[in-house]
Design an enzyme around this catalytic site. Structure first.
Site, PDB file in Angstrom:
ATOM      1  N   LYS A 195       0.855  -1.177   0.000  1.00  0.00           N
ATOM      2  CA  LYS A 195       0.000   0.000   0.000  1.00  0.00           C
ATOM      3  C   LYS A 195       0.895   1.232   0.000  1.00  0.00           C
ATOM      4  O   LYS A 195       1.698   1.440   0.908  1.00  0.00           O
ATOM      5  CB  LYS A 195      -0.898  -0.006   1.234  1.00  0.00           C
ATOM      6  CG  LYS A 195      -1.788   1.226   1.304  1.00  0.00           C
ATOM      7  CD  LYS A 195      -2.734   1.170   2.473  1.00  0.00           C
ATOM      8  CE  LYS A 195      -3.561   2.436   2.536  1.00  0.00           C
ATOM      9  NZ  LYS A 195      -4.513   2.408   3.650  1.00  0.00           N
ATOM     10  N   LYS A 248      -2.051  -1.414  -3.964  1.00  0.00           N
ATOM     11  CA  LYS A 248      -2.948  -0.268  -3.892  1.00  0.00           C
ATOM     12  C   LYS A 248      -2.166   1.034  -3.917  1.00  0.00           C
ATOM     13  O   LYS A 248      -1.187   1.149  -3.183  1.00  0.00           O
ATOM     14  CB  LYS A 248      -3.732  -0.385  -2.581  1.00  0.00           C
ATOM     15  CG  LYS A 248      -4.637   0.749  -2.271  1.00  0.00           C
ATOM     16  CD  LYS A 248      -5.161   0.587  -0.881  1.00  0.00           C
ATOM     17  CE  LYS A 248      -5.976   1.817  -0.569  1.00  0.00           C
ATOM     18  NZ  LYS A 248      -6.471   1.804   0.782  1.00  0.00           N
TER      19      LYS A 248
HETATM   20  C1  PBG Z   1      -7.466   3.115   5.502  1.00  0.00           C
HETATM   21  C2  PBG Z   1      -7.676   3.019   4.049  1.00  0.00           C
HETATM   22  C3  PBG Z   1      -7.490   4.003   3.060  1.00  0.00           C
HETATM   23  C4  PBG Z   1      -7.984   3.458   1.889  1.00  0.00           C
HETATM   24  C5  PBG Z   1      -8.407   2.173   2.177  1.00  0.00           C
HETATM   25  N1  PBG Z   1      -8.183   1.915   3.504  1.00  0.00           N
HETATM   26  C6  PBG Z   1      -7.028   5.382   3.126  1.00  0.00           C
HETATM   27  C7  PBG Z   1      -5.712   5.795   3.574  1.00  0.00           C
HETATM   28  O1  PBG Z   1      -4.792   5.019   3.778  1.00  0.00           O
HETATM   29  O2  PBG Z   1      -5.603   7.002   3.752  1.00  0.00           O
HETATM   30  C8  PBG Z   1      -8.069   4.163   0.561  1.00  0.00           C
HETATM   31  C9  PBG Z   1      -9.168   3.740  -0.332  1.00  0.00           C
HETATM   32  C10 PBG Z   1      -9.471   4.660  -1.443  1.00  0.00           C
HETATM   33  O3  PBG Z   1      -8.835   5.708  -1.643  1.00  0.00           O
HETATM   34  O4  PBG Z   1     -10.409   4.331  -2.172  1.00  0.00           O
HETATM   35  N2  PBG Z   1      -6.224   2.938   5.979  1.00  0.00           N
END
Ligand code: PBG
Length: 323
Positions: A195, A248
């Site tokens: 991520k 992601k």
């Molecule tokens: C929470 C999380 C996030 C997303 C999914 N889980 C946001 C972040 O890390 O700020 C992002 C999902 C999206 O942008 O559609 N940790």
């Protein structure tokens, strides 16, 4: 031997021929639809930066789940908004939390949907970080117990899969241990293994009200410049017990999706995140692009890069277009 013997256009002549030799077949069967559940009842508030996506109370959320299932989408990814935020994000693991009640409602309704729950503290903490703090920094090891407790509460509510998105080291093994100790050995873990610290999460932070109140997430989410490091993250998560891994965001990281797909045998998911969705929606609303063609091209590209599962806000539209 080359032209005129070789004419690749021969196999592009009719839709029937193109269909016959198509290398990537996008289907609804690999899609996951992200949804936001909020407290209250009768609530259905559109996220202004994400047209077509709503914050919904459990009753409205359940109505949409019926629609999602009838469209042939196999699963949903749930995010919760708490009544109150505090320093440790305690509603993240409360049995009466919004996500826990939403999962129970899906199970009670007898829906076949695969219920995946996002496991993180950022929606629940008053400081908006993904873990608990020691001073001004996120305390990795102390956060693990909280994440494991959140995952357990989701499992108790009936989640099929828990998906940690916090990027703390060691959370997959902490969650696996906690689930197993409590009789939930059959609950799977989809780890957001790679991520990235991305600008594309902007609209999500409005939807989930989870923007950090100070600083940013660079000390735990990955540097967008790194791909080898993604392989290391994925390897560690698989070793710790992840059943599936996620990359992601999706579009700027298709090379990472491909490398992960080639290097590991577990199912690979890609998250086509909020900012990727909002860009398409904004351009389509302005008449600048053809939304239908653009969305299917994006999802085909993500699938071609090697994602078995695509988590996307376009899932309902795509399911209609793919029928
Ligand atoms: C929470 C999380 C996030 C997303 C999914 N889980 C946001 C972040 O890390 O700020 C992002 C999902 C999206 O942008 O559609 N940790």
């Amino acid at each position: 031997m080359t032209f005129p013997t070789h004419r690749p256009r021969r196999l592009r002549r009719t839709e029937a021929i193109r269909s016959l030799i198509r290398e990537t077949r996008l289907t609804t069967a690999g899609l996951l639809y992200p949804m936001f559940v909020c407290p209250g009842s009768g609530v259905r508030a559109e996220v202004s930066s994400m047209p077509g996506i709503f914050q919904q109370s459990v009753d409205k959320f359940l109505e949409e789940c019926h629609e999602v299932e009838s469209l042939g989408i196999p699963g949903v990814m749930l995010f919760g908004l708490p009544e109150h935020k505090d320093a440790t994000g305690s509603e993240a693991f409360s049995t009466s939390g919004t996500v826990q009640r939403a999962v129970e409602a899906v199970r009670k309704a007898g829906l076949k949907l695969v219920v995946v729950t996002d496991v993180c503290l950022c929606e629940y903490t008053d400081h908006g970080h993904c873990g608990v703090l020691s001073g001004n920094s996120v305390d990795n090891d102390r956060t693990l117990d909280f994440l494991a407790a959140a995952a357990l509460s989701h499992a108790r509510a009936g989640a099929d899969v828990v998906a940690p998105s916090d990027m703390m080291d060691g959370r997959v093994s902490a969650i696996r241990r906690k689930l197993d100790e409590n009789g939930f050995a059959e609950v799977a873990i989809l780890s957001y293994a790679a991520k990235y610290c991305s600008a594309f999460y902007g609209p999500f932070r409005e939807a989930a009200q989870s923007a950090p109140q100070f600083g940013d997430r660079r000390s735990y989410q990955m540097d967008p410049a790194n791909a080898r490091e993604a392989l290391r993250e994925v390897a560690l998560d698989i070793e710790e017990g992840a059943d599936m891994v996620m990359v992601k965001p999706a579009m700027p990281y298709l090379d990472v999706v491909r490398r992960v797909r080639d290097a590991f045998a577990v199912p690979v998911a890609a998250y086509n995140v909020s900012g990727e969705y909002s860009m398409v929606k904004a351009a389509a609303l302005n008449g600048w692009i053809d939304e239908h063609r653009t969305v299917l091209e994006i999802l085909t590209g993500i699938h071609r890069a090697g994602a078995d599962v695509i988590c996307t806000y376009h899932a309902k539209d795509a399911a209609r277009w793919l029928r």
